[in-house]
Design a protein around this motif. Structure first.
Motif, PDB file in Angstrom:
ATOM      1  N   SER A  55     -18.101 -23.841   0.301  1.00 40.38           N
ATOM      2  CA  SER A  55     -17.399 -23.099   1.349  1.00 40.38           C
ATOM      3  C   SER A  55     -16.222 -23.857   1.945  1.00 40.38           C
ATOM      4  N   TYR A  56     -16.305 -25.170   2.014  1.00 45.32           N
ATOM      5  CA  TYR A  56     -15.278 -25.895   2.768  1.00 45.32           C
ATOM      6  C   TYR A  56     -13.894 -25.753   2.155  1.00 45.32           C
ATOM      7  N   LYS A  57     -13.816 -25.588   0.824  1.00 48.89           N
ATOM      8  CA  LYS A  57     -12.504 -25.503   0.160  1.00 48.89           C
ATOM      9  C   LYS A  57     -11.769 -24.209   0.512  1.00 48.89           C
ATOM     10  N   SER A  58     -12.471 -23.246   1.078  1.00 50.37           N
ATOM     11  CA  SER A  58     -11.824 -22.000   1.485  1.00 50.37           C
ATOM     12  C   SER A  58     -11.064 -22.157   2.805  1.00 50.37           C
ATOM     13  N   ILE A  64     -12.281 -29.253  10.552  1.00 46.18           N
ATOM     14  CA  ILE A  64     -13.317 -30.204  10.971  1.00 46.18           C
ATOM     15  C   ILE A  64     -14.673 -29.525  10.798  1.00 46.18           C
ATOM     16  N   HIS A  65     -15.555 -30.152  10.027  1.00 46.75           N
ATOM     17  CA  HIS A  65     -16.854 -29.551   9.710  1.00 46.75           C
ATOM     18  C   HIS A  65     -17.970 -30.344  10.399  1.00 46.75           C
ATOM     19  N   ILE A  66     -18.666 -29.700  11.331  1.00 49.71           N
ATOM     20  CA  ILE A  66     -19.827 -30.304  11.978  1.00 49.71           C
ATOM     21  C   ILE A  66     -21.069 -29.937  11.167  1.00 49.71           C
ATOM     22  N   VAL A  67     -21.830 -30.952  10.761  1.00 51.59           N
ATOM     23  CA  VAL A  67     -23.014 -30.747   9.925  1.00 51.59           C
ATOM     24  C   VAL A  67     -24.250 -31.106  10.746  1.00 51.59           C
ATOM     25  N   GLY A  68     -24.970 -30.088  11.200  1.00 47.27           N
ATOM     26  CA  GLY A  68     -26.111 -30.304  12.079  1.00 47.27           C
ATOM     27  C   GLY A  68     -27.436 -30.157  11.368  1.00 47.27           C
ATOM     28  N   VAL A  82     -16.312 -38.542   7.751  1.00 46.59           N
ATOM     29  CA  VAL A  82     -15.708 -38.733   6.434  1.00 46.59           C
ATOM     30  C   VAL A  82     -14.478 -37.842   6.327  1.00 46.59           C
ATOM     31  N   HIS A  83     -13.349 -38.460   5.998  1.00 43.22           N
ATOM     32  CA  HIS A  83     -12.118 -37.712   5.740  1.00 43.22           C
ATOM     33  C   HIS A  83     -11.925 -37.690   4.229  1.00 43.22           C
ATOM     34  N   VAL A  84     -12.065 -36.516   3.642  1.00 42.93           N
ATOM     35  CA  VAL A  84     -11.989 -36.395   2.192  1.00 42.93           C
ATOM     36  C   VAL A  84     -11.406 -35.037   1.826  1.00 42.93           C
ATOM     37  N   ASP A  85     -10.584 -35.010   0.783  1.00 48.32           N
ATOM     38  CA  ASP A  85      -9.996 -33.763   0.293  1.00 48.32           C
ATOM     39  C   ASP A  85      -9.263 -33.010   1.408  1.00 48.32           C
ATOM     40  N   GLY A  86      -8.739 -33.755   2.381  1.00 42.72           N
ATOM     41  CA  GLY A  86      -7.995 -33.140   3.474  1.00 42.72           C
ATOM     42  C   GLY A  86      -8.856 -32.590   4.601  1.00 42.72           C
ATOM     43  N   HIS A  87     -10.176 -32.760   4.509  1.00 40.43           N
ATOM     44  CA  HIS A  87     -11.104 -32.209   5.496  1.00 40.43           C
ATOM     45  C   HIS A  87     -11.857 -33.332   6.205  1.00 40.43           C
ATOM     46  N   TYR A  88     -12.348 -33.024   7.402  1.00 41.39           N
ATOM     47  CA  TYR A  88     -13.161 -33.964   8.176  1.00 41.39           C
ATOM     48  C   TYR A  88     -14.598 -33.459   8.241  1.00 41.39           C
ATOM     49  N   PHE A  89     -15.544 -34.342   7.903  1.00 43.54           N
ATOM     50  CA  PHE A  89     -16.967 -34.006   7.983  1.00 43.54           C
ATOM     51  C   PHE A  89     -17.624 -34.953   8.986  1.00 43.54           C
ATOM     52  N   ILE A  90     -18.326 -34.375   9.954  1.00 44.89           N
ATOM     53  CA  ILE A  90     -19.053 -35.159  10.950  1.00 44.89           C
ATOM     54  C   ILE A  90     -20.533 -34.896  10.713  1.00 44.89           C
ATOM     55  N   LYS A 104     -15.307 -36.872  -5.647  1.00 45.94           N
ATOM     56  CA  LYS A 104     -14.068 -37.139  -4.909  1.00 45.94           C
ATOM     57  C   LYS A 104     -14.174 -38.463  -4.168  1.00 45.94           C
ATOM     58  N   LYS A 105     -13.045 -39.126  -4.023  1.00 49.04           N
ATOM     59  CA  LYS A 105     -13.017 -40.397  -3.315  1.00 49.04           C
ATOM     60  C   LYS A 105     -12.551 -40.155  -1.880  1.00 49.04           C
ATOM     61  N   PRO A 106     -13.358 -40.542  -0.886  1.00 51.13           N
ATOM     62  CA  PRO A 106     -12.954 -40.329   0.503  1.00 51.13           C
ATOM     63  C   PRO A 106     -11.696 -41.120   0.855  1.00 51.13           C
ATOM     64  N   GLU A 107     -10.863 -40.510   1.685  1.00 59.38           N
ATOM     65  CA  GLU A 107      -9.702 -41.236   2.195  1.00 59.38           C
ATOM     66  C   GLU A 107     -10.123 -42.245   3.249  1.00 59.38           C
ATOM     67  N   LYS A 108     -11.157 -41.883   4.024  1.00 57.36           N
ATOM     68  CA  LYS A 108     -11.635 -42.796   5.057  1.00 57.36           C
ATOM     69  C   LYS A 108     -13.062 -42.420   5.440  1.00 57.36           C
ATOM     70  N   VAL A 109     -13.885 -43.443   5.670  1.00 56.59           N
ATOM     71  CA  VAL A 109     -15.251 -43.252   6.169  1.00 56.59           C
ATOM     72  C   VAL A 109     -15.445 -44.202   7.344  1.00 56.59           C
ATOM     73  N   VAL A 110     -15.891 -43.677   8.475  1.00 51.11           N
ATOM     74  CA  VAL A 110     -16.175 -44.538   9.629  1.00 51.11           C
ATOM     75  C   VAL A 110     -17.531 -44.173  10.209  1.00 51.11           C
ATOM     76  N   GLN A 111     -18.151 -45.151  10.853  1.00 53.06           N
ATOM     77  CA  GLN A 111     -19.366 -44.898  11.616  1.00 53.06           C
ATOM     78  C   GLN A 111     -18.959 -44.572  13.046  1.00 53.06           C
ATOM     79  N   VAL A 112     -19.547 -43.520  13.598  1.00 53.02           N
ATOM     80  CA  VAL A 112     -19.191 -43.110  14.958  1.00 53.02           C
ATOM     81  C   VAL A 112     -19.460 -44.263  15.926  1.00 53.02           C
ATOM     82  N   ASN A 113     -18.468 -44.546  16.739  1.00 54.49           N
ATOM     83  CA  ASN A 113     -18.556 -45.657  17.686  1.00 54.49           C
ATOM     84  C   ASN A 113     -17.819 -45.253  18.956  1.00 54.49           C
ATOM     85  N   ILE A 114     -18.508 -44.466  19.784  1.00 53.99           N
ATOM     86  CA  ILE A 114     -17.894 -43.992  21.023  1.00 53.99           C
ATOM     87  C   ILE A 114     -18.554 -44.692  22.206  1.00 53.99           C
ATOM     88  N   PRO A 115     -17.811 -44.873  23.302  1.00 54.62           N
ATOM     89  CA  PRO A 115     -18.391 -45.573  24.457  1.00 54.62           C
ATOM     90  C   PRO A 115     -19.466 -44.735  25.144  1.00 54.62           C
TER      91      PRO A 115
END
Length: 276
Positions: A55-58, A64-68, A82-90, A104-115
């Motif tokens: 679905s995300y490619k549509s 921004i895709h929230i995955v609960g 994860v920022h991949v294929d132009g999309h953001y997955f949380i 696919k190779k992610p453009e960027k992967v980070v671990q959430v680090n909010i105050p």
């Protein structure tokens, strides 16, 4: 205008989905929120990945895709972006993203680090929504995350090949609203080992020797109606995602049953293909 999608196993009986949307709208009144599904089977990572992968490619890039699903954080289930294929997955690092982007190779992967993150029982609202709204405002991942390089992969959901390339062993990964049974055997994978050979697909005691491209291909319109296959007959086909699927033509899961109930197939059950 930012788009935020929601994919969860929350169902629609409880207040969770409405609470998520209300919290997002309170932060971003003009955002577009799209429900992909809230009926993922509880904690079913493969089912969630299958729905999102197809679905995300549509959606436009930047969505921004929230995955609960299975989102409670633990030392082994970190919150990631994860920022991949132009999309953001949380999501939580539970394997779902690895299944979605397996090729696919992610453009960027980070671990959430909010105050001062909240550590309650509803992390999708307390953490994921906060992160999604930050990205929707144009914020960078570096502000809400730190570098992360251990994206979890679930190899158990990959079909295997045995008998010197003469057998594929796959599994049921999804059962849709019609009771159609989707396997993890992709058309490209199947054809790579088939090499033009005849084959026999076996699911429990049922055998199929042909795979169609669409449901109505089961009907031979050159035959008289009384001699044709049709409603109630079993077929295999490449579905819209190009995975091999077993279906009962024009059946109803809630009345006469679908392929899942009539064949006795459930999630993770084995499907084998033997090449002749």
């Amino acid at each position: 205008m930012a788009i935020i999608t929601l994919t969860t196993d929350f169902g629609l009986k409880d207040h969770f989905v409405g609470t998520l949307k209300g919290t997002i709208y309170k932060e971003l009144p003009d955002v577009k929120i799209v429900d992909i599904s809230h009926n993922v089977s509880p904690f079913n990572i493969q089912e969630c990945a299958y729905i999102l992968e197809n679905s995300y490619k549509s959606f436009p890039e930047g969505t921004i895709h929230i995955v609960g699903v299975d989102s409670e954080p633990t030392p082994e289930n970190q919150h990631i972006i994860v920022h991949v294929d132009g999309h953001y997955f949380i999501s939580a690092n539970n394997g779902v993203i690895g299944l979605i982007i397996s090729e696919k190779k992610p453009e960027k992967v980070v671990q959430v680090n909010i105050p001062n993150p909240l550590h309650g029982s509803f992390p999708v609202m307390d953490v994921f929504v906060q992160v999604a709204c930050h990205i929707a405002r144009g914020g960078t991942l570096e502000v809400v995350g730190k570098p992360f390089d251990t994206l979890k992969e679930l190899r158990e959901f990959t079909p295997t090949v045995s008998d010197n390339g003469n057998k594929i062993i796959g599994n049921v990964i999804y059962i849709d609203n019609y009771g159609n049974v989707v396997t993890n055997i992709h058309k490209n994978f199947f054809e790579a080992y088939r090499k033009g050979r005849d084959f026999e697909l076996t699911a429990r005691n049922t055998k199929v020797k042909k795979i169609h491209n669409k449901y109505s291909d089961i009907i031979n319109f050159d035959l008289e109606k009384g001699q044709r296959k049709g409603a109630g007959d079993l077929l295999a086909l490449y579905n819209s995602a190009n995975y091999i699927e077993l279906a009962i033509y024009k059946s109803d899961l809630n009345t006469v049953g679908g392929a899942s109930t009539l064949l006795g197939l459930d999630y993770r059950d084995t499907v084998t293909i033997n090449f002749m």
